[in-house]
Design a protein around this motif. Structure first.
Motif, PDB file in Angstrom:
ATOM      1  N   VAL A  28      30.992  46.752  47.110  1.00 17.71           N
ATOM      2  CA  VAL A  28      30.749  45.709  48.788  1.00 17.71           C
ATOM      3  C   VAL A  28      29.731  44.869  48.578  1.00 17.71           C
ATOM      4  N   GLU A  29      28.832  45.765  48.198  1.00  9.54           N
ATOM      5  CA  GLU A  29      26.853  44.802  48.289  1.00  9.54           C
ATOM      6  C   GLU A  29      26.773  43.981  47.266  1.00  9.54           C
ATOM      7  N   GLN A  30      27.895  44.212  46.263  1.00 11.05           N
ATOM      8  CA  GLN A  30      27.516  43.424  44.679  1.00 11.05           C
ATOM      9  C   GLN A  30      28.533  42.234  45.179  1.00 11.05           C
ATOM     10  N   CYS A  31      29.252  42.118  46.001  1.00 14.76           N
ATOM     11  CA  CYS A  31      30.204  41.484  46.050  1.00 14.76           C
ATOM     12  C   CYS A  31      30.154  40.547  47.042  1.00 14.76           C
ATOM     13  N   ALA A  32      29.727  40.984  47.971  1.00 17.26           N
ATOM     14  CA  ALA A  32      28.809  40.289  50.209  1.00 17.26           C
ATOM     15  C   ALA A  32      27.652  40.722  49.834  1.00 17.26           C
ATOM     16  N   GLU A  74      44.627  46.124  47.097  1.00 17.18           N
ATOM     17  CA  GLU A  74      45.215  46.313  48.445  1.00 17.18           C
ATOM     18  C   GLU A  74      43.905  46.398  48.751  1.00 17.18           C
ATOM     19  N   ALA A  75      43.298  47.261  49.599  1.00 20.52           N
ATOM     20  CA  ALA A  75      42.180  47.694  50.291  1.00 20.52           C
ATOM     21  C   ALA A  75      41.631  46.312  49.833  1.00 20.52           C
ATOM     22  N   ALA A  76      40.818  46.832  48.645  1.00 17.61           N
ATOM     23  CA  ALA A  76      40.397  45.620  48.149  1.00 17.61           C
ATOM     24  C   ALA A  76      40.417  44.179  48.802  1.00 17.61           C
ATOM     25  N   THR A  77      41.260  43.287  49.436  1.00 17.90           N
ATOM     26  CA  THR A  77      41.910  42.291  49.341  1.00 17.90           C
ATOM     27  C   THR A  77      41.886  42.440  51.455  1.00 17.90           C
ATOM     28  N   VAL A  78      41.942  43.188  52.025  1.00 16.50           N
ATOM     29  CA  VAL A  78      41.703  43.512  52.912  1.00 16.50           C
ATOM     30  C   VAL A  78      40.080  43.460  53.230  1.00 16.50           C
ATOM     31  N   VAL A  79      39.532  44.063  52.987  1.00 16.44           N
ATOM     32  CA  VAL A  79      38.127  43.902  52.556  1.00 16.44           C
ATOM     33  C   VAL A  79      37.247  42.495  52.692  1.00 16.44           C
ATOM     34  N   ALA A  80      38.224  42.204  51.143  1.00 11.08           N
ATOM     35  CA  ALA A  80      37.301  40.828  50.870  1.00 11.08           C
ATOM     36  C   ALA A  80      37.934  39.819  52.295  1.00 11.08           C
ATOM     37  N   ARG A  81      38.931  39.630  52.622  1.00 10.84           N
ATOM     38  CA  ARG A  81      38.975  38.583  53.778  1.00 10.84           C
ATOM     39  C   ARG A  81      37.981  39.327  54.962  1.00 10.84           C
ATOM     40  N   ARG A  82      37.923  40.272  54.945  1.00 11.14           N
ATOM     41  CA  ARG A  82      37.338  40.508  56.374  1.00 11.14           C
ATOM     42  C   ARG A  82      35.691  40.135  56.030  1.00 11.14           C
ATOM     43  N   ALA A  83      35.804  40.415  54.830  1.00 14.24           N
ATOM     44  CA  ALA A  83      33.609  40.028  54.480  1.00 14.24           C
ATOM     45  C   ALA A  83      33.727  38.367  53.941  1.00 14.24           C
ATOM     46  N   GLY A  84      34.183  37.849  54.065  1.00 15.50           N
ATOM     47  CA  GLY A  84      34.713  36.418  53.271  1.00 15.50           C
ATOM     48  C   GLY A  84      34.283  36.089  52.306  1.00 15.50           C
ATOM     49  N   ILE A  85      34.719  37.404  51.563  1.00 19.23           N
ATOM     50  CA  ILE A  85      34.816  36.806  49.741  1.00 19.23           C
ATOM     51  C   ILE A  85      36.087  35.781  49.503  1.00 19.23           C
ATOM     52  N   ASP A  86      36.043  34.641  49.035  1.00 23.03           N
ATOM     53  CA  ASP A  86      37.184  34.264  48.391  1.00 23.03           C
ATOM     54  C   ASP A  86      37.021  34.287  47.369  1.00 23.03           C
ATOM     55  N   ASP A  87      35.900  34.546  46.173  1.00 23.09           N
ATOM     56  CA  ASP A  87      36.129  34.069  45.139  1.00 23.09           C
ATOM     57  C   ASP A  87      37.239  35.394  44.005  1.00 23.09           C
ATOM     58  N   PRO A  88      37.826  34.689  43.712  1.00 27.53           N
ATOM     59  CA  PRO A  88      38.821  35.460  42.151  1.00 27.53           C
ATOM     60  C   PRO A  88      37.879  36.899  41.764  1.00 27.53           C
ATOM     61  N   GLY A  89      36.836  36.030  40.469  1.00 25.53           N
ATOM     62  CA  GLY A  89      36.669  37.013  40.041  1.00 25.53           C
ATOM     63  C   GLY A  89      35.849  38.237  41.179  1.00 25.53           C
ATOM     64  N   GLN A  90      34.959  38.008  42.101  1.00 22.14           N
ATOM     65  CA  GLN A  90      34.631  39.031  43.131  1.00 22.14           C
ATOM     66  C   GLN A  90      35.344  40.110  42.652  1.00 22.14           C
ATOM     67  N   GLN A  92      38.270  40.777  42.361  1.00 24.92           N
ATOM     68  CA  GLN A  92      39.045  41.465  41.481  1.00 24.92           C
ATOM     69  C   GLN A  92      37.988  42.866  40.764  1.00 24.92           C
ATOM     70  N   LEU A  93      37.026  42.281  40.624  1.00 21.44           N
ATOM     71  CA  LEU A  93      35.190  43.025  40.847  1.00 21.44           C
ATOM     72  C   LEU A  93      35.528  44.345  41.741  1.00 21.44           C
ATOM     73  N   LEU A  94      35.598  43.701  42.563  1.00 21.25           N
ATOM     74  CA  LEU A  94      36.304  44.823  43.951  1.00 21.25           C
ATOM     75  C   LEU A  94      37.013  45.363  43.601  1.00 21.25           C
ATOM     76  N   ALA A  95      37.665  45.277  43.123  1.00 23.03           N
ATOM     77  CA  ALA A  95      39.206  45.845  43.359  1.00 23.03           C
ATOM     78  C   ALA A  95      39.301  47.226  42.078  1.00 23.03           C
ATOM     79  N   ALA A  96      38.289  46.891  41.276  1.00 26.00           N
ATOM     80  CA  ALA A  96      37.962  48.020  39.959  1.00 26.00           C
ATOM     81  C   ALA A  96      36.822  48.810  40.557  1.00 26.00           C
ATOM     82  N   ALA A  97      36.460  48.594  41.887  1.00 24.31           N
ATOM     83  CA  ALA A  97      35.422  49.732  42.040  1.00 24.31           C
ATOM     84  C   ALA A  97      35.832  50.602  41.974  1.00 24.31           C
ATOM     85  N   SER A  98      36.613  51.564  42.083  1.00 22.72           N
ATOM     86  CA  SER A  98      37.158  53.404  42.031  1.00 22.72           C
ATOM     87  C   SER A  98      37.070  53.547  40.710  1.00 22.72           C
ATOM     88  N   THR A  99      36.717  52.246  39.811  1.00 16.89           N
ATOM     89  CA  THR A  99      36.479  53.071  37.919  1.00 16.89           C
ATOM     90  C   THR A  99      34.956  53.136  38.199  1.00 16.89           C
TER      91      THR A  99
END
Length: 226
Positions: A28-32, A74-90, A92-99
């Motif tokens: 989250v800190e990396q993407c926002a 899904e969770a990454a999309t919810v978080v991105a919306r709240r954090a104002g992250i709209d870059d598709p690459g970011q 995608q990076l956020l969605a893969a955080a659990s790896t």
């Protein structure tokens, strides 16, 4: 307390062997970049709450099975919306955080020590592809890694623990389930498995009514007790 005698050790992964909250917070800190620690922690709580609610819906039959990577996206999309992250690459990076979750300091060495004496199985709610990458990133080494995806449900559904019992091919009371979550150990105990609680920050501590076989401070303590 006298050592307990078991043939196979089964480990939960998320929260027990890797620091899920820290890994998600780092993503989250990396993407926002503008998110302060308090905001990032709040967004992680939103993420984990979404995943927990959707897993519960799947277990209850209110939603068709979806693998953990779908729930994370899904969770990454919810978080991105709240954090104002709209870059598709970011996103995608956020969605893969659990790896990319970091291991607890004692995880790799503790697993290796325990695996010298008994077969060790990983049993995770992470789907197969996530678990593969997570294990490689965190340096976790198993004799066998099993995903709840193979049961098309999530812990604490009994079907997930049966995956480990089938693989172990011994009586349930010869199998030890290790977790930092009391709810996980209750699910294993309901099938007759032995249980060991491991203290971890952010875990789910035992309630006063829980009667687990072991209560340990970490994997070194667990290995000593076994």
């Amino acid at each position: 307390m006298a050592p307990i005698d078991v043939d196979v050790i089964v480990f939960d992964v998320l929260g027990t062997l890797v620091d899920e909250a820290a890994g998600l917070r780092s993503a989250v800190e990396q993407c926002a970049p503008g998110a302060d620690p308090t905001t990032a922690a709040g967004l992680v709580a939103v993420w984990q709450q979404h995943v927990a609610v959707e897993q519960e819906r799947i277990i209850a039959g209110g939603r068709a099975f979806a693998p953990s990577s779908v729930l994370d996206a899904e969770a990454a999309t919810v978080v991105a919306r709240r954090a104002g992250i709209d870059d598709p690459g970011q996103l995608q990076l956020l969605a893969a955080a659990s790896t990319r979750l970091p291991p607890w300091p004692d995880s790799a060495q503790g697993l290796a020590r325990l695996a010298e004496r008994r077969p060790v199985i990983g049993l995770s709610n992470a789907d197969r592809s996530t678990l593969l990458r997570l294990d490689a990133h965190a340096g976790l080494r198993w004799h066998l890694a099993l995903s709840a995806e193979d049961a098309a449900t999530y812990k604490p559904d009994p079907a997930v623990y049966r995956l480990a019992l089938t693989a172990a091919a011994v009586a349930p009371d010869r199998v030890l389930m290790v977790a930092a979550h009391a709810w996980d150990l209750r699910g294993a105990a309901a099938l007759g498995m032995r249980t060991a609680y491991v203290e971890r920050p952010g875990g789910d501590p035992p309630a006063g009514t829980d009667r687990f076989d072991l209560h340990t401070t970490g994997l070194a303590d667990l290995a000593d007790r076994l």
